[in-house]
Scaffold this motif. Structure first.
Motif, PDB file in Angstrom:
ATOM      1  N   ILE A 161      38.586  41.554  47.440  1.00  0.00           N
ATOM      2  CA  ILE A 161      39.253  40.355  47.965  1.00  0.00           C
ATOM      3  C   ILE A 161      39.680  39.449  46.812  1.00  0.00           C
ATOM      4  O   ILE A 161      40.831  39.020  46.736  1.00  0.00           O
ATOM      5  CB  ILE A 161      38.300  39.567  48.900  1.00  0.00           C
ATOM      6  CG1 ILE A 161      37.917  40.428  50.102  1.00  0.00           C
ATOM      7  CG2 ILE A 161      38.942  38.253  49.343  1.00  0.00           C
ATOM      8  CD1 ILE A 161      36.803  39.841  50.949  1.00  0.00           C
ATOM      9  N   THR A 162      38.754  39.190  45.892  1.00  0.00           N
ATOM     10  CA  THR A 162      39.066  38.227  44.829  1.00  0.00           C
ATOM     11  C   THR A 162      40.121  38.787  43.869  1.00  0.00           C
ATOM     12  O   THR A 162      40.931  38.040  43.337  1.00  0.00           O
ATOM     13  CB  THR A 162      37.796  37.824  44.047  1.00  0.00           C
ATOM     14  OG1 THR A 162      37.152  39.009  43.582  1.00  0.00           O
ATOM     15  CG2 THR A 162      36.826  37.057  44.923  1.00  0.00           C
ATOM     16  N   ASP A 163      40.131  40.125  43.668  1.00  0.00           N
ATOM     17  CA  ASP A 163      41.148  40.717  42.789  1.00  0.00           C
ATOM     18  C   ASP A 163      42.541  40.594  43.404  1.00  0.00           C
ATOM     19  O   ASP A 163      43.536  40.488  42.696  1.00  0.00           O
ATOM     20  CB  ASP A 163      40.862  42.211  42.547  1.00  0.00           C
ATOM     21  CG  ASP A 163      39.706  42.418  41.583  1.00  0.00           C
ATOM     22  OD1 ASP A 163      39.207  41.406  41.049  1.00  0.00           O
ATOM     23  OD2 ASP A 163      39.299  43.573  41.388  1.00  0.00           O
ATOM     24  N   ALA A 164      42.598  40.650  44.743  1.00  0.00           N
ATOM     25  CA  ALA A 164      43.901  40.676  45.409  1.00  0.00           C
ATOM     26  C   ALA A 164      44.436  39.279  45.685  1.00  0.00           C
ATOM     27  O   ALA A 164      45.639  39.081  45.791  1.00  0.00           O
ATOM     28  CB  ALA A 164      43.784  41.446  46.722  1.00  0.00           C
ATOM     29  N   ALA A 165      43.534  38.315  45.824  1.00  0.00           N
ATOM     30  CA  ALA A 165      43.969  37.011  46.327  1.00  0.00           C
ATOM     31  C   ALA A 165      44.080  35.988  45.214  1.00  0.00           C
ATOM     32  O   ALA A 165      43.340  36.026  44.243  1.00  0.00           O
ATOM     33  CB  ALA A 165      42.954  36.514  47.355  1.00  0.00           C
ATOM     34  N   ASN A 166      45.008  35.092  45.410  1.00  0.00           N
ATOM     35  CA  ASN A 166      45.007  33.880  44.614  1.00  0.00           C
ATOM     36  C   ASN A 166      43.945  32.995  45.272  1.00  0.00           C
ATOM     37  O   ASN A 166      44.098  32.571  46.408  1.00  0.00           O
ATOM     38  CB  ASN A 166      46.395  33.237  44.693  1.00  0.00           C
ATOM     39  CG  ASN A 166      46.426  31.918  43.959  1.00  0.00           C
ATOM     40  OD1 ASN A 166      45.384  31.362  43.608  1.00  0.00           O
ATOM     41  ND2 ASN A 166      47.616  31.420  43.729  1.00  0.00           N
ATOM     42  N   LEU A 167      42.837  32.775  44.571  1.00  0.00           N
ATOM     43  CA  LEU A 167      41.685  32.157  45.221  1.00  0.00           C
ATOM     44  C   LEU A 167      41.988  30.794  45.832  1.00  0.00           C
ATOM     45  O   LEU A 167      41.398  30.411  46.834  1.00  0.00           O
ATOM     46  CB  LEU A 167      40.517  32.045  44.244  1.00  0.00           C
ATOM     47  CG  LEU A 167      39.792  33.367  43.976  1.00  0.00           C
ATOM     48  CD1 LEU A 167      38.599  33.145  43.079  1.00  0.00           C
ATOM     49  CD2 LEU A 167      39.363  34.049  45.258  1.00  0.00           C
ATOM     50  N   SER A 168      42.940  30.073  45.239  1.00  0.00           N
ATOM     51  CA  SER A 168      43.229  28.751  45.793  1.00  0.00           C
ATOM     52  C   SER A 168      43.910  28.870  47.165  1.00  0.00           C
ATOM     53  O   SER A 168      43.875  27.942  47.960  1.00  0.00           O
ATOM     54  CB  SER A 168      44.091  27.941  44.828  1.00  0.00           C
ATOM     55  OG  SER A 168      45.300  28.629  44.609  1.00  0.00           O
TER      56      SER A 168
END
Ligand SMILES: [Zn+2]
Ligand SMILES: [Zn+2]
Length: 340
Positions: A161-168
């Motif tokens: 999830i974190t690799d794929a998403a722009n966390l903001s």
């Protein structure tokens, strides 16, 4: 000779095994019982034979050729976690430097490769060349350390999830299933600062889960909006369907719970994958690189996962081990091989 619980064609046997002569070995302290062990006994993962057990906590008791081991540099007498998988280094995937090996050896899953014994429902484990060991911090209990293997798996899911998403831009992350796996995924998501919410259709399971500490939960999935990712740790067709329905457009669904064939849903809305532009991911096992962060999460998280242990079974108690694997209950069991 030492005692071990061997799986062979749908049955478990308590046997004395001869020493295989590996230069490095472990005295097993304890092993968490995993859902996969249940699948093994139900013959969903082959016929064996092998010693089962892969959530391993032990003490290095023979270290004649430390150069054959990977991971942390360890000393005789140190308490360690074993990363259960070892890549072969020879298959096409290994040579292409991919992280996936099509011929991976896994302690507690791979049929006997003489002379090494392979799982940790045993007094001792002989360590193959390439085994990765990780030191357990002194202050961490054996029970808490037992979660390192599932936690490493949970980290693998969260990093998808974190690799794929722009966390903001990342909205809610929902974990379906409040069993030990779901709670490890929840704990890892919290550690990474995600806005994670836990849901289980079974209220008793939800109530039990709260013994580890305060959890952000939802009572119903109805009307829940802004869900960027759903991780199904329940492993049922119904939960996977709910995940696909719940997740927002452009979101991600990770299947974490279903590792073997399960009953298929009467109707699965696969068109939603297209309509919502979804990413569907799986997680097959632990990635070795995630063990150090898994141990860090266990060190730093205030959630008391070790309170999930409801059953302590001695290695000698074969009948109890079989019963525990055949009739799952809420909570987690641990098989004790020896004491510190
Ligand atoms: Zn497992
Ligand atoms: Zn390979």
């Amino acid at each position: 000779m030492s005692k071990a619980i061997i799986y062979r064609s749908g049955k478990l046997y308590k046997e004395e095994i001869e020493e295989g002569g590996s230069p490095n070995s472990l005295r097993v302290l304890q092993t968490g019982v995993c859902g996969s062990d249940r699948h093994i006994l139900a013959q969903r993962l082959g016929d064996g034979p092998f010693v089962i057990g892969h959530e391993i906590v032990g003490i290095v008791d023979k270290l004649e050729r430390p150069e054959l081991l990977l991971g942390d540099s360890v000393q005789l007498g140190e308490r360690v976690i074993v990363a259960p998988g070892i890549n072969c280094g020879k298959c096409r995937n290994c040579i292409m430097k991919r992280k996936y090996c099509s011929n991976r050896f896994v302690y507690g899953f791979t049929p006997f490769a003489s002379p090494e014994r392979n799982g940790s429902f045993a007094e001792t484990m002989e360590l193959r060349a390439g085994t990765k060991l990780f030191k357990i911090p002194d202050a961490m209990s054996d029970d808490r350390a037992s979660f390192a293997e599932i936690m490493a798996c949970a980290v693998g899911a969260i990093e998808k999830i974190t690799d794929a998403a722009n966390l903001s831009d990342l909205g809610k992350v929902v974990v379906l299933g409040a069993g030990p796996a779901g709670l490890c995924v929840y704990t890892a998501a919290k550690f990474y600062g995600l806005d994670v919410h836990l849901y289980d259709i079974n209220e008793e399971a939800m109530a039990f889960a709260r013994r580890i500490g305060p959890l952000q939960t939802v009572n119903s999935l109805e009307g829940l909006e802004g869900v960027s990712a759903v991780i199904d740790c329940a492993g049922s067709a119904r939960a996977f369907t709910q995940a696909v329905e719940l997740v927002d457009i452009g979101g991600m669904v990770i299947e974490f719970g279903a590792f073997v064939p399960a009953a298929a849903p009467a109707s699965f809305p696969f068109w939603l994958i297209c309509q919502k532009d979804l990413t569907i991911r799986g997680i097959s096992e632990t990635y070795d690189r995630n063990f150090p962060v898994a141990l860090r999460i266990l060190q730093e998280s205030p959630l008391a996962l070790e309170r999930l242990f409801t059953e302590r079974i001695q290695l000698d108690e074969l009948d109890r081990i079989v019963q525990c694997l055949e009739t799952p209950t809420i909570g987690k069991a641990v098989v004790i091989s020896s004491s510190r």
